[in-house]
Every structure is written in structure tokens, then in C-alpha cells.
Design an enzyme around this catalytic site. Sequence first.
Site, mmCIF file in Angstrom:
data_model
loop_
_atom_site.group_PDB
_atom_site.id
_atom_site.type_symbol
_atom_site.label_atom_id
_atom_site.label_comp_id
_atom_site.label_asym_id
_atom_site.label_seq_id
_atom_site.Cartn_x
_atom_site.Cartn_y
_atom_site.Cartn_z
ATOM 1 N N ASP A 1 6.872 -11.472 9.911
ATOM 2 C CA ASP A 1 7.280 -12.807 9.477
ATOM 3 C C ASP A 1 8.794 -12.934 9.652
ATOM 4 O O ASP A 1 9.453 -12.008 10.118
ATOM 5 C CB ASP A 1 6.820 -13.076 8.040
ATOM 6 C CG ASP A 1 7.478 -12.138 7.044
ATOM 7 O OD1 ASP A 1 8.319 -11.318 7.446
ATOM 8 O OD2 ASP A 1 7.139 -12.225 5.851
ATOM 9 N N ASP B 1 -3.336 -14.351 7.680
ATOM 10 C CA ASP B 1 -2.936 -13.143 6.948
ATOM 11 C C ASP B 1 -2.935 -13.502 5.474
ATOM 12 O O ASP B 1 -2.769 -14.672 5.124
ATOM 13 C CB ASP B 1 -1.510 -12.703 7.313
ATOM 14 C CG ASP B 1 -0.483 -13.526 6.563
ATOM 15 O OD1 ASP B 1 -0.290 -14.707 6.927
ATOM 16 O OD2 ASP B 1 0.097 -13.038 5.573
ATOM 17 N N CYS C 1 -23.295 -4.352 2.744
ATOM 18 C CA CYS C 1 -22.072 -3.868 3.391
ATOM 19 C C CYS C 1 -22.276 -2.418 3.816
ATOM 20 O O CYS C 1 -22.803 -1.614 3.056
ATOM 21 C CB CYS C 1 -20.893 -3.974 2.427
ATOM 22 S SG CYS C 1 -19.348 -3.356 3.115
ATOM 23 N N CYS D 1 -19.704 -0.383 4.810
ATOM 24 C CA CYS D 1 -18.397 0.286 4.850
ATOM 25 C C CYS D 1 -18.489 1.669 4.185
ATOM 26 O O CYS D 1 -19.470 1.975 3.496
ATOM 27 C CB CYS D 1 -17.313 -0.570 4.182
ATOM 28 S SG CYS D 1 -17.197 -0.411 2.393
ATOM 29 N N CYS E 1 -19.178 1.465 0.369
ATOM 30 C CA CYS E 1 -20.527 1.045 -0.019
ATOM 31 C C CYS E 1 -21.591 2.046 0.407
ATOM 32 O O CYS E 1 -22.652 2.128 -0.225
ATOM 33 C CB CYS E 1 -20.826 -0.339 0.543
ATOM 34 S SG CYS E 1 -19.784 -1.606 -0.214
ATOM 35 N N HIS F 1 -12.943 -1.478 1.081
ATOM 36 C CA HIS F 1 -14.079 -2.416 1.144
ATOM 37 C C HIS F 1 -13.620 -3.858 1.382
ATOM 38 O O HIS F 1 -14.186 -4.561 2.224
ATOM 39 C CB HIS F 1 -14.918 -2.353 -0.139
ATOM 40 C CG HIS F 1 -15.844 -3.516 -0.258
ATOM 41 N ND1 HIS F 1 -17.072 -3.567 0.361
ATOM 42 C CD2 HIS F 1 -15.676 -4.729 -0.863
ATOM 43 C CE1 HIS F 1 -17.622 -4.745 0.141
ATOM 44 N NE2 HIS F 1 -16.798 -5.462 -0.601
HETATM 45 ZN ZN LIG Z 1 -18.264 -2.213 1.450
#
Ligand SMILES: [Zn+2]
Length: 382
Positions: free
Chosen positions: A94, A271, A309, A311, A314, A340
Site C-alpha cells: 500500500d 485485501d 472444509c 484444510c 479441519c 482455516h
Molecule cells: Zn478448515
Amino acid sequence: MSAIEYEHIKTCKQTGARIGRLHTPHGTIDTPVFMPVGTLATVKSMTPEELAEIGSQIILSNTYHLWLRPGSDIIREAGGLHQFMNWDKPILTDSGGFQVFSLSERRKIEETGVHFRSHLDGSKLFLSPEGAMDIQHHLGSDIMMSFDECPPHPAEHGYVKDSIERTSRWAERGQNHHLKSGHDRKQALFGIVQGGEYTDLRAQSAKELAAMDFDGYSIGGLSVGEPKSIMYRVLEETMTYLPEHKPRYLMGVGSPDALIEGVIRGVDMFDCVLPTRIARNGTTMTSKGRVVVRNKKFERDFTPLDDSCDCYTCRNYTKAYLRHLFKTDEILGLRLTTYHNLYFLVKLMEDVRTAILNDNLMDFKEAFFESYGLNVENPKNF
Ligand SMILES: [Zn+2]
């Protein structure tokens, strides 16, 4: 010759949203994209390998914070920000403008730049449009931002008009400085559209900057406390003045509903600190809505945070374990929730891109909002 190139792939017949590819010196980004925020040259608690594993294509870092600590000269000596922080994919920085106006005290705006005091130790500092370019040249980011004023919210029409006109003059000065430096072959520069809630001023700001032919355009000063309905109206108005063959970036927006609504209005890049900041307090975003892992009701909940999920968090941990980590202030807790939340948004944007490809982003949005517990007409929570 620009350091980046936007390649349009397809426009969704149902919504007008678009997918594309942004070619940068450190790799190609599929858009629309969500960029995790690494304020101080680190996305808090995440290693660069973990960020890559999640599918982060580009991260954002903050010019103002790195200028103060460790100092942009040190990062230049280290070989630039990519090398300093061990991240070899694209980086966007930025301009420092937002922090100068939101963090610092006793600031004084002049035509040449802004005098202000450091939020860390009160020392006197000065930042100009040219100075903001020099710092970003030291950092070596792929995409740089023009120095802008983000007017306070709310602000009078007259104040905002003076402000955007100065921001346009600053953008032109920064661009001239950038082009003369020779860094324009390796680093792209975006102009930042401001104008508060005033659609006439947003139009003026967008037109003035578009005429300067930047490598891309950012929309700043939204999501600063105004109702979302106003944000979307202002965004729609602004987008009509921005060139279609350049990337468009909506700054500081990262709630799932606002990401989808932004994409529908033609935004390519986003963002926000939201997913990482709330994760550190134990709040997570899941396909069924928000889950606060500290809650007592999860004490004996041995199911994952989000059933749908896949990930790392998870696949391997339960809500009961995450709750325990937060209750005992164990640092692994906030690492797992951060992992996550970022995965969730990166995956959301992948799903959004697929929906655009299939011309059914509106159907996707309605299904997502319903599952997330959001009212399509009036999304109050994130
Ligand atoms: Zn997850």
C-alpha cells in the site's frame, strides 16, 4: 511497457463478474483474488510455506509500517521484501497513506506531503508522493500504490473535493517520479480512487486517475463505517469510469458477502485483515456462518470446525481441542484458526471463479448466503 498485464478470460453471463489472469514479475495470479495481509512482512503466525500450501497467490504488506520498522533501507540491503521474508510469489504494497491518516497524531497536510508524528515513539516524520515511491522501490513489491489521502468518514463534500484533487496531483507526481526511476519495468503502480460517499467525487477521481494511465486502479476509502448499501452504490458508480483492460482492486474489504458483491460489480482484487484478526480472537468463518471456538457449547464437540472444509485444521482437529487451546492461551490455537480462515477465503474465491466460468455466480451467491446465514437483501453480519 507495464510490469504487469491483465488478461481477461471470461465474463459471467448471469452477473457481469469477470475472471482473468494478472501476470506479474513474480508469477501469474488468477483473479478475482483475495490477498492475505502481512502488515510487518509476515502474515501473522503463518510461514510462507503454509501460505503457499493454502493457495495464497499474492500477499499485501504495509509501506508505512515497514518504513518505520525495520526501515526500508534494511529491507533493500536484504535484497528486497521477497528475499527478506522468504516469499517468492507476488507482493502488493500500500502507499502508507491510510496509516498516516488513521494512526498518526498531529498530522499537517501540505501540498508537498504530510507532516506527522510516528504512532510508535512520537518522532517527527514527513511523507511525500515521491517518498512513498522511494520506499516501495526499496521494498521491491510487484504492485505499488500511489500516495493518497483517505478522507475521514464522514466528511463534508467541500473537504473531500479538495482532498481528491490533491490526491490526483499527488498521484501524478508519484507516477512521474516512478517512471523516471526506471523501476516501472519491474514494479507496477496503481492509482487510488477516493471520494467518500459522494458519487460525483468518485466519478471525478476515477476519471482523473484513468486519464493518467496507471497499471491498475484501487478503490480506497470504502468499508470505513458506511452502510454496505452505500458502499455497493459507490462501488458501482466508480467502476463505470475505470478501464476494463486494467485490474481493479477494492481496498480493505474481506467479509465473504462483500467479496462476492464486489466481484459481481467487477472487482478483481481484495485485501483485508479481517480473517486473520478475528482468527486470533478465536472467531472463524465456516460454510455455516461464523463460529466462535471459545464458546462453552464446544467443550465436548469432537467434530471439525467446518464439515465441508478440507484444510489442515479441519482435517485434523476438533472444536473441543481448538476451544481448549484458546482457553489456555496456547499459540497453536490462533495458528490453526488463522490457517482455516485464510483457506476459507482463498477457497471461496476459487469457487467464485468457477461460478463465473459456469455463468452461475448469482445462483452461487444465493446458495452461499443461505448456508452462511446471510440475508441476501440485507447482509448484516459477516
Ligand atoms: Zn478448515
